[in-house]
Write an enzyme that holds these catalytic residues in place. Structure first.
Site, mmCIF file in Angstrom:
data_model
loop_
_atom_site.group_PDB
_atom_site.id
_atom_site.type_symbol
_atom_site.label_atom_id
_atom_site.label_comp_id
_atom_site.label_asym_id
_atom_site.label_seq_id
_atom_site.Cartn_x
_atom_site.Cartn_y
_atom_site.Cartn_z
ATOM 1 N N TRP A 291 -21.828 -31.374 -20.159
ATOM 2 C CA TRP A 291 -21.457 -30.242 -21.021
ATOM 3 C C TRP A 291 -20.868 -29.104 -20.213
ATOM 4 O O TRP A 291 -19.924 -28.450 -20.660
ATOM 5 C CB TRP A 291 -22.659 -29.782 -21.846
ATOM 6 C CG TRP A 291 -23.078 -30.778 -22.886
ATOM 7 C CD1 TRP A 291 -24.296 -31.384 -22.993
ATOM 8 C CD2 TRP A 291 -22.286 -31.312 -23.967
ATOM 9 N NE1 TRP A 291 -24.299 -32.242 -24.061
ATOM 10 C CE2 TRP A 291 -23.090 -32.229 -24.672
ATOM 11 C CE3 TRP A 291 -20.975 -31.093 -24.394
ATOM 12 C CZ2 TRP A 291 -22.620 -32.932 -25.799
ATOM 13 C CZ3 TRP A 291 -20.509 -31.789 -25.507
ATOM 14 C CH2 TRP A 291 -21.330 -32.693 -26.190
ATOM 15 N N ASP B 17 -24.705 -21.448 -22.114
ATOM 16 C CA ASP B 17 -24.756 -22.450 -23.171
ATOM 17 C C ASP B 17 -26.215 -22.887 -23.281
ATOM 18 O O ASP B 17 -26.721 -23.626 -22.445
ATOM 19 C CB ASP B 17 -23.854 -23.643 -22.815
ATOM 20 C CG ASP B 17 -23.973 -24.783 -23.838
ATOM 21 O OD1 ASP B 17 -24.762 -24.666 -24.790
ATOM 22 O OD2 ASP B 17 -23.265 -25.795 -23.663
ATOM 23 N N LYS C 248 -30.055 -28.660 -32.428
ATOM 24 C CA LYS C 248 -31.115 -29.187 -31.566
ATOM 25 C C LYS C 248 -32.428 -28.448 -31.802
ATOM 26 O O LYS C 248 -33.413 -29.054 -32.160
ATOM 27 C CB LYS C 248 -30.678 -29.134 -30.113
ATOM 28 C CG LYS C 248 -29.704 -30.286 -29.808
ATOM 29 C CD LYS C 248 -28.565 -29.950 -28.924
ATOM 30 C CE LYS C 248 -27.553 -31.094 -28.910
ATOM 31 N NZ LYS C 248 -26.293 -30.714 -28.302
HETATM 32 C C1 LIG Z 1 -25.010 -30.806 -27.881
HETATM 33 C C2 LIG Z 1 -24.486 -29.877 -26.853
HETATM 34 C C3 LIG Z 1 -23.177 -29.358 -26.894
HETATM 35 C C4 LIG Z 1 -22.174 -29.764 -27.955
HETATM 36 O O1 LIG Z 1 -22.480 -29.181 -29.148
HETATM 37 P P1 LIG Z 1 -21.530 -29.339 -30.428
HETATM 38 O O2 LIG Z 1 -22.193 -28.410 -31.389
HETATM 39 O O3 LIG Z 1 -21.564 -30.765 -30.823
HETATM 40 O O4 LIG Z 1 -20.167 -28.897 -30.056
HETATM 41 C C5 LIG Z 1 -22.802 -28.445 -25.925
HETATM 42 N N1 LIG Z 1 -23.647 -28.082 -24.942
HETATM 43 C C6 LIG Z 1 -24.900 -28.576 -24.855
HETATM 44 C C7 LIG Z 1 -25.785 -28.139 -23.746
HETATM 45 C C8 LIG Z 1 -25.348 -29.487 -25.800
HETATM 46 O O5 LIG Z 1 -26.600 -29.978 -25.715
#
Ligand SMILES: *Cc1c(COP(=O)(O)O)cnc(C)c1O
Length: 377
Positions: A103, A181, A205
């Site tokens: 990511w 993030d 999540k």
């Molecule tokens: C799941 C995830 C993403 C991607 O998220 P989307 O909402 O599908 O774009 C980005 N960064 C991390 C750390 C993730 O776990």
């Protein structure tokens, strides 16, 4: 088909049962209006209360300072990869990235594409990477040195795929923004929001269903977004969305409704201290099984970088891994396949995964080893 006992899906992921019941009610009859939340105008007073209530609940749960904005956006965390660069980069001052997994790599790649929209005096670069060792760890604090001229440091607090997590907040020089993030560990433990320039997280999540991304923006981040030399299209601009309180266009009404109920549920359960304690216990249950397995289970992350949200591990062979997955599923333990880019197994232990589900998985792991460990015992 066995009833599911543990949902370890990596995202979209488990939601708290009592909240799902409430959501079902709102889908039939939203607060006595006789119509569904899905049929409710985003300009109605009823929805306004949901919108404000969701922001208020997030502020309370995460301890967000009053001068920070809470934004609801579409496009997932993935859209934020580009928006961070578009809104927060300053000319002549690079955006710097700690590369700790797929990511964060994507965050950098998308920022690189965004540069084309900015001009030649804008730049982004990696300042640290654990790619050479399959992203098995995050940097130690002394390994991460952000340039004095940096626009920001971007990092991924929890690496969902590799199963590593920062257990400290990185330092940045005066004038650089700290950008995180936090998609897969937001609201899993207490956080000093005031140290960040910007935090973003897809809801699916730890906070609710897919469809809404939470962005927490400091006054400095909003000011940089406002002061762009070339104004951004409104839906790409933190400042424009903040100025309309995330009602610039139709927001993802249902996802925000569900997020509000999830966050209020966590507040009733005791907030971040209670969640952190439970999450730590859950992770410890599985790491204990791994560490006591005499090498039958091998953790993918180095111990000091282990994630409390995503526990990644391997078995002695891929054949045993397949067997583990199918037998687990027969026991009602689902969602344990590792990400397709790395293989192996992964148990995602987000906020809504109950302790009893993790106990059942730990017991299954011990039992599985008793049956299949010919080599080590
Ligand atoms: C799941 C995830 C993403 C991607 O998220 P989307 O909402 O599908 O774009 C980005 N960064 C991390 C750390 C993730 O776990």
């Amino acid at each position: 088909m066995t009833a599911t006992i543990g949902n370890f899906n990596p995202g979209p992921a488990a939601l708290p049962r009592p909240v799902l019941e409430r959501i079902c009610e709102g889908l039939r009859d939203f607060e006595g209006t006789g119509i569904s939340i899905l049929e409710t105008s985003h300009r109605s007073p009823e929805y306004r209360r949901v919108h404000e209530g969701a922001i208020e609940a997030l502020r309370q749960l995460l301890g967000i300072p009053p001068d920070y904005a809470v934004l609801f956006m579409g496009g997932g965390a993935t859209l934020q990869f580009a928006l961070v660069a578009l809104n927060l980069l300053e000319p002549g001052r690079p955006g710097e990235y700690a590369i700790t997994g797929r990511w964060s790599q994507k965050a950098l790649q998308e920022a690189q594409k965004a540069l084309a929209l900015l001009g030649s005096d804008y730049a982004v670069r990696a300042i640290w990477s654990s790619e050479a060792t399959n992203f098995d760890r995050v940097p130690r604090p002394d390994e991460l040195s952000v340039s004095p001229e940096a626009s920001y440091l971007h990092y991924t607090s929890n690496n969902t795929i590799a199963g590593t997590q920062f257990h400290y907040i990185p330092e940045v020089p005066e004038g650089a923004l700290l950008v995180c993030d936090a998609s897969s560990d937001i609201a899993s433990r207490p956080l000093e929001v005031e140290r960040f320039g910007l935090i973003y997280a897809g809801a699916q999540k730890n906070l609710g269903p897919a469809g809404v991304t939470v962005v927490i923006a400091s006054p400095e981040a909003l000011e940089r977004s406002r002061a762009r030399a070339k104004p951004l299209p409104s839906l790409l601009s933190y400042e424009a969305i903040g100025a309309k309180n995330s009602l610039l266009n139709t927001p993802p009404v249902f996802a925000i409704y569900a997020l509000k109920l999830v966050v209020e549920h966590y507040l009733r359960e005791g907030g971040l201290p209670a969640l952190a304690e439970r999450n730590e216990r859950k992770a410890r249950l599985l790491y204990d099984v791994i560490d006591r397995s005499r090498g039958f289970y091998r953790g993918s992350a180095r111990p000091e970088s282990r994630s409390r949200m995503n526990v990644t591990f391997r078995l002695p062979s891929e054949e045993l891994e397949e067997r583990f997955l199918s037998e687990a599923e027969r026991e009602g333990l689902i969602g344990l396949r590792g990400h397709r880019s790395v293989g192996g197994l992964r148990a995602s232990l987000y906020n809504a995964v109950p302790l009893e589900a993790v106990r059942a998985l730990a017991e299954f792991m011990r039992e599985f080893q008793r049956r299949y460990d010919y080599g080590c015992g």
